[in-house]
Design an enzyme around this catalytic site. Structure first.
Site: not given
Length: 350
Positions: A82-83, A108, A180, A315
């Site tokens: 994720n971010r 990621h 993913h 995820e």
């Protein structure tokens, strides 16, 4: 090994031979994994007629994985799934800068994250388990500490894929690993997943700003299009006029599953084939991503193209931007401790 076959999958532009491991359980269910990115290239599941069919999106040519897998299709993502806002975080007063590959943020693990690495791969003797290992060097992609990672993929005889993660470090660092894969339970990769039914056992989700970074709030799903506590079609609310859906171009958000420890957090159902997928995890969050940015660039394994919303990801992970939001569960890993996580995707017919 009778249940695991090894073959050559392809050769990277650098001349590295990539291996493919195929695991088959007693029912004939199959899992195919390559050691480039730990990518799951195929996973079959039964339908109402007992027919096993591939249910994960994937490329038709090896080189499409090796030349910049922009969708993270089927890969292990890390060091941080994720971010991370602005590609920056701090540990003990020191700021670390990462690639902003999802401008203006880090996503990621970066363009050269775990999804694009060659992993050591082996079959675990007397099992239906594949072991993947990777050592991420200190400051790789900007992250501190040498991180040693092990991921186990186990195909069980009750038609489940179990994924176990472990990691250790020699310096304080952050870790958030996930898988993913994009699922399409129809087995037809041109069919939209908006017709899949989804139930998420989560009373809260995490709203974001327009760059998909959490605002810090945990918002109750009551009265929002993010309420999947009762099963509903993914497409039912995905196009309604909602600021959060506009930010993500649809669902691309983290939910906060109820409970703690290894528990059931979601079920996905495809009525026509009667395929069901249950998701269990010990993680605090799950990102539902509905393939909003798939663009038809690549052909699918069943013909046609990987178009928008032809696959969905669930995820399992820690919360996005957790290193910069102190009230979120910690993603810190320090020397002497071990990162451990487990997720199960269990398939059946309803």
């Amino acid at each position: 090994m009778k249940n695991i076959e090894v073959s050559e999958y392809g050769v990277t532009p650098e001349g590295i031979v990539v291996k493919k491991f195929t695991v088959t359980n007693k029912n004939g269910m199959q899992l195919e994994v390559i050691n480039y990115g730990g990518i799951i290239t195929s996973l079959t599941a039964p339908d109402r007629n007992g027919q096993y069919k591939d249910v994960v999106l994937g490329f038709t040519k090896p080189e499409d994985y090796f030349t910049g897998n922009s969708y993270f299709l089927g890969a292990i993502v890390g060091r941080f799934a994720n971010r991370i806002a602005g590609g920056k975080f701090s540990i003990e007063g020191k700021t670390y800068e990462l690639e902003t590959n999802n401008s203006p943020n880090h996503l990621h693990g970066g363009n050269e994250g775990f999804s694009n690495k060659i992993w050591e791969i082996e079959a675990v003797p007397n099992s239906q388990t594949i072991k993947l290992s990777y050592t991420s060097k200190d400051r790789e992609e900007g992250y501190p500490g040498e991180l040693k990672v092990t991921v186990l993929y186990t195909l069980t005889d009750d038609d489940a894929l179990e994924i176990s993660y472990e990691a250790t470090t020699d310096k304080p660092t952050i870790v958030n690993l996930s898988q993913h894969s994009y699922f399409n339970l129809s087995g037809d990769f041109t069919e939209l997943i908006t017709g899949h039914e989804l139930q998420l056992y989560a009373d809260y989700f995490i709203p974001t700003d327009n760059t998909m970074i959490p605002t810090g709030e945990l918002k109750n799903v009551e009265g929002t299009p993010f309420d999947f506590r009762i099963p509903k079609l993914i497409g039912k609310d995905i196009e309604i006029d909602d600021e959060q859906l506009k930010f993500g171009s649809g669902y691309d958000h983290c939910w906060v599953p109820n409970g703690k420890g290894l528990r059931s957090i979601a079920e996905v159902y495809h009525a026509e084939t009667e395929r069901m997928m249950e998701v269990l995890t010990d993680q605090p969050g799950v990102q539902l991503y509905c393939g909003n940015f798939l663009d038809g660039k690549y052909e699918t394994k069943t013909g046609g193209r990987n178009e928008r919303r032809t696959g969905l990801c669930l995820e399992t992970q820690h919360f996005p931007d957790a290193p910069n939001q102190s009230h979120f569960p910690s993603v810190m890993l320090i020397p002497g401790e071990k990162y451990q996580s487990k997720t199960i995707y269990k398939f059946s017919v309803k």
